[in-house]
Design a protein around this motif. Structure first.
Motif, PDB file in Angstrom:
ATOM      1  N   SER A  60      -2.047   0.495   4.028  1.00 54.49           N
ATOM      2  CA  SER A  60      -1.695  -0.018   5.345  1.00 54.49           C
ATOM      3  C   SER A  60      -0.233   0.286   5.663  1.00 54.49           C
ATOM      4  O   SER A  60       0.111   0.723   6.778  1.00 54.49           O
ATOM      5  CB  SER A  60      -1.955  -1.525   5.419  1.00 54.49           C
ATOM      6  OG  SER A  60      -1.591  -2.045   6.681  1.00 54.49           O
ATOM      7  N   HIS A  61       0.663   0.063   4.687  1.00 49.61           N
ATOM      8  CA  HIS A  61       2.083   0.356   4.873  1.00 49.61           C
ATOM      9  C   HIS A  61       2.303   1.854   5.082  1.00 49.61           C
ATOM     10  O   HIS A  61       3.107   2.260   5.929  1.00 49.61           O
ATOM     11  CB  HIS A  61       2.877  -0.118   3.658  1.00 49.61           C
ATOM     12  CG  HIS A  61       3.174  -1.585   3.658  1.00 49.61           C
ATOM     13  ND1 HIS A  61       4.397  -2.099   4.014  1.00 49.61           N
ATOM     14  CD2 HIS A  61       2.403  -2.650   3.339  1.00 49.61           C
ATOM     15  CE1 HIS A  61       4.373  -3.415   3.923  1.00 49.61           C
ATOM     16  NE2 HIS A  61       3.169  -3.778   3.509  1.00 49.61           N
ATOM     17  N   VAL A  62       1.606   2.662   4.301  1.00 53.93           N
ATOM     18  CA  VAL A  62       1.747   4.117   4.386  1.00 53.93           C
ATOM     19  C   VAL A  62       1.352   4.610   5.779  1.00 53.93           C
ATOM     20  O   VAL A  62       2.059   5.410   6.401  1.00 53.93           O
ATOM     21  CB  VAL A  62       0.888   4.794   3.294  1.00 53.93           C
ATOM     22  CG1 VAL A  62       0.752   6.302   3.534  1.00 53.93           C
ATOM     23  CG2 VAL A  62       1.493   4.532   1.912  1.00 53.93           C
ATOM     24  N   LYS A  63       0.228   4.105   6.264  1.00 52.23           N
ATOM     25  CA  LYS A  63      -0.249   4.526   7.588  1.00 52.23           C
ATOM     26  C   LYS A  63       0.714   4.056   8.674  1.00 52.23           C
ATOM     27  O   LYS A  63       1.050   4.826   9.594  1.00 52.23           O
ATOM     28  CB  LYS A  63      -1.646   3.950   7.833  1.00 52.23           C
ATOM     29  CG  LYS A  63      -2.299   4.458   9.108  1.00 52.23           C
ATOM     30  CD  LYS A  63      -2.612   5.946   9.008  1.00 52.23           C
ATOM     31  CE  LYS A  63      -3.390   6.431  10.224  1.00 52.23           C
ATOM     32  NZ  LYS A  63      -3.719   7.874  10.121  1.00 52.23           N
ATOM     33  N   SER A  64       1.155   2.821   8.583  1.00 53.48           N
ATOM     34  CA  SER A  64       2.057   2.274   9.598  1.00 53.48           C
ATOM     35  C   SER A  64       3.384   3.023   9.643  1.00 53.48           C
ATOM     36  O   SER A  64       4.004   3.158  10.711  1.00 53.48           O
ATOM     37  CB  SER A  64       2.318   0.788   9.332  1.00 53.48           C
ATOM     38  OG  SER A  64       1.128   0.040   9.461  1.00 53.48           O
ATOM     39  N   ALA A  65       3.821   3.504   8.493  1.00 56.15           N
ATOM     40  CA  ALA A  65       5.094   4.230   8.436  1.00 56.15           C
ATOM     41  C   ALA A  65       4.999   5.609   9.079  1.00 56.15           C
ATOM     42  O   ALA A  65       6.023   6.188   9.441  1.00 56.15           O
ATOM     43  CB  ALA A  65       5.547   4.359   6.984  1.00 56.15           C
ATOM     44  N   GLY A  66       3.777   6.146   9.192  1.00 57.64           N
ATOM     45  CA  GLY A  66       3.606   7.440   9.830  1.00 57.64           C
ATOM     46  C   GLY A  66       3.253   8.577   8.903  1.00 57.64           C
ATOM     47  O   GLY A  66       3.305   9.753   9.296  1.00 57.64           O
ATOM     48  N   TYR A  67       2.854   8.253   7.689  1.00 55.87           N
ATOM     49  CA  TYR A  67       2.418   9.290   6.754  1.00 55.87           C
ATOM     50  C   TYR A  67       0.995   9.757   7.080  1.00 55.87           C
ATOM     51  O   TYR A  67       0.211   9.032   7.699  1.00 55.87           O
ATOM     52  CB  TYR A  67       2.430   8.754   5.322  1.00 55.87           C
ATOM     53  CG  TYR A  67       3.787   8.615   4.683  1.00 55.87           C
ATOM     54  CD1 TYR A  67       4.432   9.716   4.135  1.00 55.87           C
ATOM     55  CD2 TYR A  67       4.417   7.375   4.587  1.00 55.87           C
ATOM     56  CE1 TYR A  67       5.668   9.591   3.512  1.00 55.87           C
ATOM     57  CE2 TYR A  67       5.657   7.237   3.973  1.00 55.87           C
ATOM     58  CZ  TYR A  67       6.276   8.352   3.436  1.00 55.87           C
ATOM     59  OH  TYR A  67       7.506   8.222   2.819  1.00 55.87           O
ATOM     60  N   ASP A  68       0.682  10.961   6.597  1.00 53.36           N
ATOM     61  CA  ASP A  68      -0.665  11.521   6.748  1.00 53.36           C
ATOM     62  C   ASP A  68      -1.561  11.242   5.547  1.00 53.36           C
ATOM     63  O   ASP A  68      -2.777  11.389   5.639  1.00 53.36           O
ATOM     64  CB  ASP A  68      -0.582  13.045   6.951  1.00 53.36           C
ATOM     65  CG  ASP A  68       0.159  13.400   8.229  1.00 53.36           C
ATOM     66  OD1 ASP A  68      -0.391  13.152   9.310  1.00 53.36           O
ATOM     67  OD2 ASP A  68       1.294  13.912   8.137  1.00 53.36           O
ATOM     68  N   GLY A  69      -0.970  10.870   4.423  1.00 51.46           N
ATOM     69  CA  GLY A  69      -1.779  10.641   3.234  1.00 51.46           C
ATOM     70  C   GLY A  69      -0.940  10.186   2.064  1.00 51.46           C
ATOM     71  O   GLY A  69       0.238   9.826   2.204  1.00 51.46           O
ATOM     72  N   VAL A  70      -1.568  10.220   0.875  1.00 49.72           N
ATOM     73  CA  VAL A  70      -0.962   9.741  -0.368  1.00 49.72           C
ATOM     74  C   VAL A  70      -1.139  10.813  -1.435  1.00 49.72           C
ATOM     75  O   VAL A  70      -2.195  11.458  -1.512  1.00 49.72           O
ATOM     76  CB  VAL A  70      -1.625   8.430  -0.834  1.00 49.72           C
ATOM     77  CG1 VAL A  70      -1.104   7.992  -2.202  1.00 49.72           C
ATOM     78  CG2 VAL A  70      -1.409   7.324   0.203  1.00 49.72           C
ATOM     79  N   GLU A  71      -0.116  10.999  -2.255  1.00 50.34           N
ATOM     80  CA  GLU A  71      -0.234  11.849  -3.440  1.00 50.34           C
ATOM     81  C   GLU A  71      -0.282  10.961  -4.663  1.00 50.34           C
ATOM     82  O   GLU A  71       0.593  10.114  -4.865  1.00 50.34           O
ATOM     83  CB  GLU A  71       0.938  12.826  -3.540  1.00 50.34           C
ATOM     84  CG  GLU A  71       0.837  13.735  -4.756  1.00 50.34           C
ATOM     85  CD  GLU A  71       1.882  14.844  -4.795  1.00 50.34           C
ATOM     86  OE1 GLU A  71       2.125  15.376  -5.900  1.00 50.34           O
ATOM     87  OE2 GLU A  71       2.457  15.183  -3.723  1.00 50.34           O
ATOM     88  N   MET A  72      -1.312  11.169  -5.518  1.00 46.88           N
ATOM     89  CA  MET A  72      -1.476  10.289  -6.673  1.00 46.88           C
ATOM     90  C   MET A  72      -2.455  10.870  -7.682  1.00 46.88           C
ATOM     91  O   MET A  72      -3.285  11.724  -7.348  1.00 46.88           O
ATOM     92  CB  MET A  72      -1.994   8.927  -6.220  1.00 46.88           C
ATOM     93  CG  MET A  72      -3.350   8.942  -5.564  1.00 46.88           C
ATOM     94  SD  MET A  72      -3.900   7.309  -4.957  1.00 46.88           S
ATOM     95  CE  MET A  72      -4.023   6.396  -6.503  1.00 46.88           C
ATOM     96  N   ALA A  73      -2.345  10.398  -8.908  1.00 45.19           N
ATOM     97  CA  ALA A  73      -3.358  10.644  -9.925  1.00 45.19           C
ATOM     98  C   ALA A  73      -4.515   9.668  -9.713  1.00 45.19           C
ATOM     99  O   ALA A  73      -4.389   8.695  -8.967  1.00 45.19           O
ATOM    100  CB  ALA A  73      -2.760  10.465 -11.316  1.00 45.19           C
ATOM    101  N   LEU A  74      -5.647   9.948 -10.368  1.00 42.98           N
ATOM    102  CA  LEU A  74      -6.810   9.074 -10.239  1.00 42.98           C
ATOM    103  C   LEU A  74      -7.302   8.637 -11.615  1.00 42.98           C
ATOM    104  O   LEU A  74      -7.220   9.386 -12.587  1.00 42.98           O
ATOM    105  CB  LEU A  74      -7.943   9.817  -9.515  1.00 42.98           C
ATOM    106  CG  LEU A  74      -7.716  10.127  -8.036  1.00 42.98           C
ATOM    107  CD1 LEU A  74      -8.874  10.963  -7.495  1.00 42.98           C
ATOM    108  CD2 LEU A  74      -7.541   8.862  -7.214  1.00 42.98           C
ATOM    109  N   PRO A  75      -7.835   7.412 -11.695  1.00 42.83           N
ATOM    110  CA  PRO A  75      -8.405   6.949 -12.966  1.00 42.83           C
ATOM    111  C   PRO A  75      -9.705   7.683 -13.269  1.00 42.83           C
ATOM    112  O   PRO A  75     -10.315   8.289 -12.383  1.00 42.83           O
ATOM    113  CB  PRO A  75      -8.661   5.460 -12.711  1.00 42.83           C
ATOM    114  CG  PRO A  75      -8.845   5.357 -11.226  1.00 42.83           C
ATOM    115  CD  PRO A  75      -7.937   6.390 -10.629  1.00 42.83           C
TER     116      PRO A  75
END
Length: 276
Positions: A21-36
């Motif tokens: 929610s914070h990421v979207k509100s800030a104006g980002y297009d997505g997230v970079e991350m590893a996955l379990p």
């Protein structure tokens, strides 16, 4: 020409849905991350990303095994796990700085095979301790493996070479020509991350990084190709902290949002086209 911006999950302490929610509100297009590896845990992550209209860049960093056969097996397992989530692409901290050229090339070749099999692009990050840990070493790989595409995190090279790379112009130019993704962290001669890029004492260092990124943008503009940026300022110990109290000297989140907005404004024409 398009530029999209991604937030690092690295350093996040919020529940993942709240983080999205914070990421979207800030104006980002997505997230970079590893996955379990747990499928249910991954499904929760993917559902939260989809709920908030966020894209995924898969991230591989788990380069621990010294034996090349064990390392390659772990590498393939991690990449296949990320491929199953269908990210936009995968960014890899591939190999080790002490592996031979042939051993690291084995990993690059494996990634290329998995990318061809899956249709998911896999690119390789310039990172201390990994195969592309230094400018001159990366120049050798790019010269001999011309199809290699990279994530340019040039902050690491500033630290490795203890300079702003004034004497490695050709090496940096070749890396820029092979760059598909940027980690927009600002490094310096004695570390991979300045304490706060907004501080006036880092103005020259920030400007040097901006000029490198300008060249990447210009290259993609000429080809009218997609460019992505992750604002990857990190938490402690990348973020300096006060002794004893261990209080961070600045907010990782605030700095990353600042970097995104700085680059959006600098490349306004390109970021505007990404929304159409």
């Amino acid at each position: 020409m398009k530029i999209k911006f991604y937030a690092p999950q690295w350093g996040n302490t919020l529940p993942f849905d709240a983080f999205c929610s914070h990421v979207k509100s800030a104006g980002y297009d997505g997230v970079e991350m590893a996955l379990p590896f747990d499928r249910e845990e991954t499904d929760v992550i993917l559902e939260a990303l989809a709920k908030h209209g966020l894209e995924l860049i898969g991230q591989y960093w788990q380069s621990f095994e010294r034996d090349i056969d064990a390392h390659a097996a772990s590498y393939e397992k991690c990449l296949r796990n990320l491929i199953a989530a269908k990210p936009v692409f995968i960014n890899c901290q591939t190999g080790k700085d002490y592996f031979s050229f042939d051993h690291n090339k084995r990993l690059f070749d494996l990634a290329a095979s998995l990318a061809a099999e899956s249709g998911i692009p896999i690119i390789h990050e310039t990172h201390r301790g990994k195969s592309l840990y230094a400018a001159h070493v990366t120049h050798g790989y790019l010269s001999q493996i011309p199809d290699l595409r990279i994530t340019l995190d040039i902050s690491h090279w500033c630290n490795v070479h203890e300079s702003l790379l004034e004497d490695q112009v050709e090496e940096v130019a070749l890396a820029i020509a092979h760059t598909d993704h940027i980690h927009s962290r600002v490094g310096h001669a004695e570390g991979p991350q300045v304490n706060d890029p907004r501080a006036p004492e880092w103005a020259e260092t920030l400007e040097t990084h901006l000029q490198w990124w300008d060249q990447v943008v210009a290259s993609h503009h000429a080809k009218q190709s997609q460019l992505t940026v992750t604002t990857e300022f990190g938490p402690s110990p990348y973020m300096p902290s006060l002794p004893y109290a261990q209080t961070p000297v600045a907010s990782q989140w605030d700095i990353n949002v600042y970097m995104m907005n700085l680059l959006k404004e600098r490349y306004r024409q390109e970021t505007a086209s990404a929304r159409h």
